[in-house]
Each structure stands twice: as structure tokens, then as C-alpha cells.
Design an enzyme around this catalytic site. Structure first.
Site, PDB file in Angstrom:
ATOM      1  NE  ARG B 161      -2.829  -0.702   3.457  1.00 45.46           N
ATOM      2  CZ  ARG B 161      -3.001  -1.681   4.344  1.00 45.46           C
ATOM      3  NH1 ARG B 161      -3.489  -2.839   3.959  1.00 45.46           N
ATOM      4  NH2 ARG B 161      -2.712  -1.505   5.595  1.00 45.46           N
ATOM      5  N   GLY B 200       1.559 -10.688   9.344  1.00 44.73           N
ATOM      6  CA  GLY B 200       1.945  -9.292   9.216  1.00 44.73           C
ATOM      7  C   GLY B 200       0.849  -8.384   9.701  1.00 44.73           C
ATOM      8  CG  ASN B 201       0.007  -3.627  10.579  1.00 45.98           C
ATOM      9  OD1 ASN B 201      -0.872  -3.672  11.437  1.00 45.98           O
ATOM     10  ND2 ASN B 201       0.185  -2.588   9.785  1.00 45.98           N
ATOM     11  CD  GLU B 202      -3.479  -1.813   9.483  1.00 43.32           C
ATOM     12  OE1 GLU B 202      -3.411  -1.306   8.352  1.00 43.32           O
ATOM     13  OE2 GLU B 202      -3.480  -1.152  10.526  1.00 43.32           O
ATOM     14  CD  GLN B 203       0.195  -6.253   3.360  1.00 38.48           C
ATOM     15  OE1 GLN B 203      -0.317  -5.267   2.869  1.00 38.48           O
ATOM     16  NE2 GLN B 203       1.293  -6.792   2.859  1.00 38.48           N
TER      17      GLN B 203
END
Lengths: 263, 235
Positions: B161, B200-203
Site C-alpha cells: 500500500r 503481518g500487519n493488516e494484511q
């Protein structure tokens, strides 16, 4: 006198210097030309810690977490990676008796390193979150006095910080296997050296011919937690040239008070 | 409470894996998270003596008997946890690291983690953009009863992102990522506070990494068999 078996942490007596200000190579530093003390370009080093931690400790740069101190510190994107490529140097005593072995262990280096011990070079591969265990038995000095120099390289992709900041800077740090907050986030300013350094424990471990590697403990539960089994697995490495007849024991105790254990 | 000794031969210049016969405990003290009971810890030590040499190596670790289960709740989409069969309401704190210059002393960890316990928290989540925390961190989480949600090193803002959009395929060297992940698991896996590994973070990580992590961290077939028969379960 032989060194007692077990682990010794190397967390003091370290010096550091920017690598392009040192005019000797690693072999020379660990044989004929060791630093004689914290005399420029050398300074007392923080190990474990980061290059920036060492620079703050020596007041070469201001503390980045006070006021606008971070603005006064050169970012690796502007300085280039060489600026934060540092030598770390220390000495340690280790004299082995017959059939003893010595490992030099690094529990975390960011990002890669060249290790020199008594003139011998060992290249440590990339990766912030990996341990390195080096069998140095055959390169320790017989008199027990050993010279260790570590040239630490920053992450391959330290990236740059856009003027407007942003989550993870320009995202380049995500190309490496390293911590990512160091390019700055909504809650922290960028860390100028990207946490380059010998950031976790350094130790030497003396063992006999057979060493224990990474035991794994697992428990299983039966009858509403009345019956419990402990499953233990370990790797064993025999570094001798003969078959080792071993007695391997596992011992589980509970500490009642202080150093009194129930067996 | 238990002592067991085995005689084994280790061939010259070789490495082998050895599994002890299982050790039986009757009603041992269980390890509980902060607020649910005591954080009972046992000291497990392993020693190896070599004939003609004496003690060759030793290892020890504080270990807690506990069973942690979690699943995604269909109704809420949230993750529900049970510890030792008891549902637990998670009160968590987000954690990056103790210090941005990585001056990670035991005293600092002890103080920081005790502070979380004093706030009546029972979980710390180690964010994927920070560290795989150190054994000293986990020791104090064991001691003070903080469950740990440990993420690997993937963040949406560096891996998929951001503006401009970052490389969605994660780090360049996937083998290196997996090597580091496996080594980190070996470093931390015996701590009773370790509750959950997260990609992982947010994905999720890139598919090959995610698949490999899921495969490596899945329940060992031996314990799946035990579960199927309803005889027990894995910690």
C-alpha cells in the site's frame, strides 16, 4: 587455565569507529593494529545497540528523542550507507582445554557484517532477525587473549524520507528483512541509521564435544488438565571425530523459594 | 518433579534430533494470564554428559503448562481466545519496541511489561513493522502473565500500500524472510506467553511466504491424531 564451560556475554569493552575513518583492515585490526582505546576515530560503543545509540552515548549527535534533536542528525538517505557503516571492536579471554569447543554467537545484527577474529574473516549473511553461531574453536589464540572486530553494514535499502513523511517513508525498507518503522510512521520520526548495528546479544559459549541446539518443549493435556505430558525434542551436534557415548538428561523442577527447588 | 536420563550415541561430526520419552505430570500448576491466576513456571533443564569427558553442555528454560486456543468468531469477525479451556476477554496493548535506539535492557523490559500488567492488560501485540521481540521480553511476559501476539515483518504501508504503492510482493528475498522467520520461531517457541504468530500487519504476506508460514506452524500430525480421538490437545 581453561575457561569454564558455559556462556559469557560480550556486552562491555567495545569500541566503534566509522569504517572509512579507520585506516586498517579487519585482519590488521585483529592482529597487528588493534585500537588502543577510545581515541579518535574510535569511541566507546554500545553493544548490544545501534550505531546511532553509540553516537548518542558519545554525544556526537543529540538525543533524537528530545526536542528537535532528530532534525540535527544526518539521515542515511542523505549521507549514504557508508556514513553509518561502522567497525565494532572488542577483546575477550577464552582459553580452551582439550575437547572443548567455542562458539561466537550473535543474536541479531542489522543488516549484515564481516567478522574478523584474530585475523580470520567470516562473512555474516543478511537479515536482521537471524542468529549467527560461529565455531571459532580453531582460531582462538592459545594464550586465551582474542581480538574481535565486526564491520556492520546498514540495510541494503534504507530508502529516503519524503518531505511530507508518511508511513514507511518511500517504502524501500520493505525490500529488506528488517524492521520497517525506521523510515518513520505516523507515531515516530525516521531513525537516521535505520537501526544499523549489533543490536542484540553477543556471547561466547564453551561446550564439550557435543552441544545442545534449540530444544523444543510442548505439552499435551488430558482429563480436564489432570494428566499432562511434556514432550521435549532437541538437536545434538557432535563436533568430535569419534562417536560420543552420551548421557542425556531432562530435569523439571519448581522453585519453592529463592534457590530451593523441589525435585 | 521429573528427572529422566537416556543413553545415546552421537556419531562423529554429525547432527541429530532426539525426542525424549514424554514426561508425565499429575495436576501440575498451570500457567495463567494476568488476572486469571498464577503464572506458574517450571525450570526445565537439559544436560548432556559425554563418556570420558564429563558435562558437555547444558540448557535451561522457564516453562509454563498452558493450552491456548483461538479462532475467528463467525458472528463478530473477532478472534476469540481460550486459555486452559477458559474463555478470556482480551485487553491488549500495542507494542513496537522498548526504545528506538534498541537499548533493550532487562530492567527496561521488566518495567515496561510490569506496567502493562499493572494496567490490567493480559496481551501485548508486537506490530509487524517493529521487532520480533527478544527472549528477555518474553521472559517478563511469562513472569507477569502477558500473552504475546507476535507478527512477522510485513506492513501494508511498505508491502503493498502507500503512495506511491509499494511492492505488494513483500521483501525481495523470500527465502531470507522464511529463514529469519524459522530462526525466530526456534528462538521464542518455548515461552508460555507466546500465544499467536501472525503473518503481518493488516494484511497477509505474499502467497508463497504465507503458505510456507502456515505449513511450518501447523499442528504436528501426532497431536492432530490425539485431538481427533478426543484424548487431549496440544499446548
Amino acid at each position: 587455565m581453561a575457561t569454564v564451560q558455559g556462556k559469557t556475554t560480550l556486552d562491555s569493552g567495545w569500541f566503534a569507529a566509522r569504517f572509512n575513518e579507520v585506516h586498517f583492515n579487519g585482519t590488521q585490526l585483529t592482529t597487528t593494529n588493534p585500537p588502543s582505546g577510545p581515541i579518535l576515530p574510535w569511541m566507546e560503543a554500545l553493544v548490544p545497540g545501534t550505531v546511532l545509540g553509540t553516537l548518542v552515548k558519545n554525544k556526537v549527535v543529540p538525543d533524537p528523542f528530545y526536542g528537535l534533536g532528530n532534525e540535527a542528525i544526518l539521515d542515511i538517505a542523505d549521507s549514504g550507507r557508508d556514513y553509518y557503516t561502522f567497525w565494532f571492536f572488542t577483546t575477550f579471554h577464552c582459553k580452551l582445554s582439550k575437547n572443548q569447543h567455542c562458539d561466537l554467537n550473535f543474536r541479531g545484527i542489522n543488516y549484515s557484517a564481516d567478522v574478523y577474529l584474530n585475523g580470520h574473516k567470516i562473512v555474516l549473511p543478511k537479515g536482521m532477525f537471524r542468529r549467527h553461531s560461529l565455531d571459532v574453536t580453531n582460531i582462538l589464540h592459545p594464550d586465551g587473549n582474542n581480538l574481535l572486530a565486526v564491520l556492520v553494514h546498514p540495510p541494503d535499502h534504507p530508502g529516503s524520507i519524503p518531505p511530507e513523511g508518511g508511513q514507511g517513508g518511500d517504502h524501500e525498507i520493505g525490500k529488506d528483512v528488517a524492521t520497517q518503522y525506521v523510515q518513520g510512521w505516523d507515531w515516530i520520526a525516521p531513525i537516521r541509521d535505520r537501526n544499523t548495528g549489533i543490536w542484540d546479544e553477543v556471547s561466547i559459549v564453551i561446550t564439550g564435544p557435543v552441544k545442545i541446539i534449540d530444544p523444543h518443549l510442548v505439552s499435551s493435556f488430558f482429563d480436564n488438565y489432570k494428566r499432562i505430558y511434556l514432550h521435549a525434542t532437541t538437536e545434538l551436534e557432535n563436533r568430535s571425530s569419534w562417536t560420543a557415548e552420551c548421557s542425556l538428561s531432562i530435569h523439571v523442577t519448581t522453585e519453592l523459594e529463592g534457590s530451593i527447588h523441589l525435585v | 518433579e521429573q528427572l529422566q536420563t537416556q543413553n545415546i550415541s552421537v556419531p562423529a561430526k554429525s547432527r541429530l534430533q532426539y525426542t525424549f520419552p514424554e514426561l508425565f505430570f499429575y495436576k501440575p500448576d498451570l500457567w495463567w494470564p494476568n488476572g486469571m491466576g498464577k503464572q506458574s513456571l517450571y525450570n526445565v533443564s537439559i544436560n548432556i554428559d559425554v563418556k570420558g569427558f564429563g558435562e558437555s553442555d547444558s540448557w535451561s528454560q522457564y516453562f509454563g503448562f498452558r493450552k491456548i486456543e483461538s479462532h475467528i468468531d463467525d458472528a463478530t469477525g473477532g478472534r476469540l481466545f481460550k486459555v486452559n479451556g477458559e474463555p478470556i476477554f482480551i485487553r491488549g496493548g500495542n507494542w513496537i519496541l522498548s526504545d528506538g535506539l534498541l537499548r533493550l535492557s532487562k530492567k527496561r523490559y521488566s518495567t515496561d511489561i510490569k506496567f502493562h500488567a499493572d494496567m490490567n492488560f493480559n496481551m501485548i501485540r508486537c506490530w509487524g513493522g517493529g521487532l520480533a521481540e527478544r527472549p528477555e521480553f518474553y521472559h517478563y511476559c511469562d513472569y507477569y502473565g502477558l500473552l504475546v501476539w507476535q507478527e512477522f515483518w510485513i506492513t501494508g504501508d511498505c508491502d503493498g500500500r502507500g503512495i506511491p504503492v509499494s511492492n505488494p510482493n513483500g521483501p525481495l528475498d523470500h527465502d531470507l524472510f522464511l529463514f529469519c522467520a524459522r530462526d525466530t520461531v526456534k528462538l521464542l517457541r518455548n515461552h508460555p506467553s507466546l500465544a499467536l504468530w501472525v503473518g503481518g500487519n493488516e494484511q497477509t504476506p505474499p502467497k508463497d511466504i504465507n503458505d510456507a508460514l502456515k505449513n511450518d506452524l501447523k499442528l504436528h500430525p501426532y497431536f492432530e491424531h490425539v485431538n481427533e480421538k478426543g484424548k487431549g490437545g496440544l499446548s
